[in-house]
Design a protein around this motif. Structure first.
Motif, PDB file in Angstrom:
ATOM      1  N   LYS A  91       0.704  -1.049  -0.006  1.00 43.87           N
ATOM      2  CA  LYS A  91       0.072  -0.027  -0.022  1.00 43.87           C
ATOM      3  C   LYS A  91       0.901   1.305   0.102  1.00 43.87           C
ATOM      4  CE  LYS A  91      -3.604  -2.514   0.116  1.00 43.87           C
ATOM      5  NZ  LYS A  91      -4.526  -2.431  -1.336  1.00 43.87           N
ATOM      6  N   ILE A 151      -1.747  -2.868 -10.315  1.00 44.90           N
ATOM      7  CA  ILE A 151      -2.645  -2.048  -9.552  1.00 44.90           C
ATOM      8  C   ILE A 151      -2.143  -1.224  -8.791  1.00 44.90           C
ATOM      9  CG2 ILE A 151      -4.766  -1.694  -8.504  1.00 44.90           C
ATOM     10  CD1 ILE A 151      -5.834  -4.191  -9.724  1.00 44.90           C
ATOM     11  N   HIS A 152      -1.187  -1.769  -7.802  1.00 45.35           N
ATOM     12  CA  HIS A 152      -0.295  -1.248  -6.828  1.00 45.35           C
ATOM     13  C   HIS A 152       0.436  -0.038  -7.363  1.00 45.35           C
ATOM     14  CE1 HIS A 152      -1.521  -4.474  -3.640  1.00 45.35           C
ATOM     15  NE2 HIS A 152      -2.223  -3.163  -3.438  1.00 45.35           N
ATOM     16  N   LYS A 176      -1.559   2.848  -8.726  1.00 43.45           N
ATOM     17  CA  LYS A 176      -2.075   3.830  -7.810  1.00 43.45           C
ATOM     18  C   LYS A 176      -1.085   4.653  -6.986  1.00 43.45           C
ATOM     19  CE  LYS A 176      -6.183   3.649  -6.212  1.00 43.45           C
ATOM     20  NZ  LYS A 176      -7.001   4.680  -6.412  1.00 43.45           N
ATOM     21  N   THR A 179       0.291   7.392  -9.741  1.00 50.52           N
ATOM     22  CA  THR A 179      -0.408   8.319  -9.973  1.00 50.52           C
ATOM     23  C   THR A 179      -1.171   9.241  -8.926  1.00 50.52           C
ATOM     24  OG1 THR A 179      -2.410   6.739 -10.333  1.00 50.52           O
ATOM     25  CG2 THR A 179      -1.031   7.234 -12.226  1.00 50.52           C
ATOM     26  N   GLU A 180      -1.551   8.487  -7.903  1.00 49.29           N
ATOM     27  CA  GLU A 180      -2.395   9.125  -6.779  1.00 49.29           C
ATOM     28  C   GLU A 180      -1.743   9.358  -5.627  1.00 49.29           C
ATOM     29  OE1 GLU A 180      -5.731   6.834  -5.757  1.00 49.29           O
ATOM     30  OE2 GLU A 180      -6.462   8.427  -3.908  1.00 49.29           O
ATOM     31  N   PHE A 192      -0.317   7.463  -1.802  1.00 52.13           N
ATOM     32  CA  PHE A 192      -0.781   6.941  -0.756  1.00 52.13           C
ATOM     33  C   PHE A 192      -1.223   7.759   0.055  1.00 52.13           C
ATOM     34  CE2 PHE A 192       3.940   6.716   0.287  1.00 52.13           C
ATOM     35  CZ  PHE A 192       3.696   7.471   1.612  1.00 52.13           C
TER      36      PHE A 192
END
Lengths: 409, 170
Positions: free
Chosen positions: A308, A325-326, A329, A332-333, A335
């Motif tokens: 995560k 996916i990890h 994520k 781009t975004e 944590f």
């Protein structure tokens, strides 16, 4: 558009003595372009002949808005700003930042990564002290010191290049571990340095420690007592030279410092020469830590397996949907971190480098405050230089070890 | 919470009817602006919090009341303890009494907060800006202050951009 106003004496009226207003004493600018202010620092001096009556430091020439910039970036991207903060100590700044992030999101760090961090941070401490020693020498006209110190610093910067690809702006530590494992040549490079360096410290000591010219310029100057030092938030070698035994590596061990056996040099004189001796002794203590950490360094992973927060290795992305996916994520975004605040501090070569990190539940920090040691160390300057000669101000300023990037942020 | 810290927090809590939060073993005490000097004096003199490690602020814009938290991070060297005091202040005219009489470090740190957040410290001996030049408008670390940028100058637009830049008076 902002109008830049002219500066008049009116602003400083409450800071100078009454004699300055009648013209009996002289106001003189030292800096912002002055070789011995170690950057762009302006000191407004009130002089009675050659004696300093008042000293008003003026900072902000190097203000780059690092705190504001970090608040506009995700937690991973904000880290590069910390390298540019105290440019003599990029590894230590990285450590302070990643430790704050790890504390905020509660992330584990593998033992090998902790060991590597300690080795590199201690090497950085030596490199920073070398620049300090070199520039003290340079300021006191011992030109050869500067050349010798930079010769050894080069060896350390080569090790940094080996592990991170960069000599100075390393960004090698990442939340959850380090960027990647060190190459096989790393151990030999550090061992070579450990072999070479003790003799070099003796060489520096031979040149300076009992040199009468050096002693004349250092002994009994700029005496800082422990009560004033604590009141002004002075930390690091400057505080330890004033007789206060406070080192965060001993007092609140982090990153595995509790397993290493080392001493904290403390002297009680509080003058410029005591600060010099503390720095010299810290060279030897850092070497001890590096050697122990290198001997204990286990094999194993160098970053946390918590996907995560830590991106998966490149090889996994092609075969695992989850990893893809990890990866997507995280890059781009970013944590998210909880809506809470932490304060975490490390011992930088200059003192307590603290980070107040506050999250707002999203991927960007709400507030990053960098409690930089040089800022507080400089604020005590005007209390220890009064009554000294201008020439001695150079030695005192050099001895409190400031970095303007660290002050102005 | 640390067993040594617990009685200290209890004393402050009872004396000033303060609330506290705990997160990752850090204790944050919330006090009112008018209580801060008394509380700092008590902590420094009776409980040996001799080092004011950090003095900063957090902006919770667009929240109006309280908009800012002024944060005092205290360290006790003798007992090896840390305590954080937070003073919530309003956004309209943020004012906090100065702590310069207690900690010398507060002088520059409060000037920094005045400069960066526009928080006034009543009784401060030297209320000037510290990092930004005199005459700057606004307070850069406030959340409603835009994060600006400077357009890079290339040969084709060098003069055009040069005209828009602020220059000191001749």
């Amino acid at each position: 558009m902002t109008q830049i106003e002219e500066v008049s004496i009116e602003q400083f009226k409450h800071l100078v003595s009454a004699r300055a207003l009648t013209g009996e004493t002289m106001l003189l600018n030292m800096g912002p372009q002055h070789p011995s202010t170690h950057g762009v620092l302006r000191l407004l001096l009130e002089l009675d002949g050659e004696i300093i009556v008042n000293c008003i430091p003026d900072i902000g020439y190097l203000h780059t808005g690092i705190e504001k910039n970090m608040e506009a970036k995700t937690y991973q991207k904000a880290e590069v700003m910390t390298d540019r903060l105290d440019y003599m100590n990029p590894m230590g700044n990285n450590l302070a930042y990643v430790m704050a992030v790890e504390k905020l999101v509660d992330l584990d760090v593998p033992v090998r990564a902790q060991g590597l961090r300690v080795i590199l941070v201690e090497l950085q401490r030596i490199a920073s002290h070398l620049v300090w020693l070199g520039s003290v020498g340079l300021d006191l006209a011992a030109m050869s010191m500067f050349l010798y110190c930079f010769r050894e610093r080069e060896l350390i910067l080569d090790i940094f290049e080996l592990v991170s690809g960069q000599r100075m702006m390393t960004t090698y530590f990442r939340p959850g571990g380090v960027w990647r494992d060190v190459p096989v040549e790393f151990e030999k490079a550090v061992r070579d340095f450990l072999k070479i360096f003790p003799a070099r410290i003796d060489e520096y000591e031979k040149l300076l420690t009992k040199n009468p010219l050096f002693l004349d310029r250092m002994l009994g100057l700029g005496i800082l007592d422990s009560a004033t030092a604590l009141s002004y938030g002075v930390t690091g070698p400057t505080l330890r030279a004033s007789g206060v035994n406070w080192d965060l590596r001993k007092a609140r061990p982090y990153s595995g410092y509790e397993q290493y056996d080392f001493n904290v040099p403390v002297l009680t004189e509080g003058d410029t020469y005591a600060r010099y001796l503390v720095h010299i002794q810290e060279f030897r203590e850092s070497l001890k830590i590096i050697e122990q950490a290198l001997n204990k360094l286990p094999f194993g992973p160098v970053h946390s397996e918590n996907r995560k927060f830590v991106p998966p290795p490149r090889s996994e992305i092609g075969v695992s949907m989850e990893s893809l996916i990890h990866h997507f994520k995280l890059w781009t975004e970013g944590f998210p971190a909880p809506k809470a605040s932490v304060y975490s501090a490390v011992e930088s070569p200059r003192g307590e480098l603290g980070l107040l990190l506050e999250g707002d539940g999203g991927p960007k920090p709400l507030r990053v405050h960098l409690r930089t040691p040089s800022f507080d160390n400089l604020s005590v300057l005007s209390h220890i230089v009064n009554g000294h000669l201008v020439a001695d101000l150079v030695a005192i300023l050099a001895s409190i070890d400031i970095v303007l990037g660290d002050i102005d942020r | 919470m640390d067993t040594k810290l617990e009685p200290i927090v209890k004393i402050i809590q009872e004396k000033f009817s303060a609330t506290f939060e705990e997160f990752r073993d850090e204790v944050h005490l919330f006090l009112k602006p008018e209580q801060i000097v008394e509380a700092l004096t008590l902590l420094r003199d009776e409980h040996k919090f001799e080092l004011l490690s950090a003095l900063t602020a957090v902006d919770y814009y667009p929240q109006v009341s309280p908009r800012f938290h002024v944060v005092y991070q205290l360290t006790s060297l003798a007992q090896n303890l840390s305590l954080q005091i937070r003073v919530p202040v309003n956004g309209t005219s943020p004012k906090v009494p100065t702590a310069t009489g207690l900690y010398g470090v507060a002088n520059w740190r409060e000037r920094e907060l005045l400069d960066m957040f526009g928080i006034e410290f009543e009784g401060h001996p030297d209320p000037r800006r510290i990092l930004m030049p005199e005459g700057t408008e606004g307070h850069p670390l406030r959340k409603d202050f835009p994060l600006g940028y400077e357009e890079p100058q290339f040969t084709f637009n060098f003069d055009e951009i040069g005209l828009q830049k602020p220059h000191p008076k001749e």
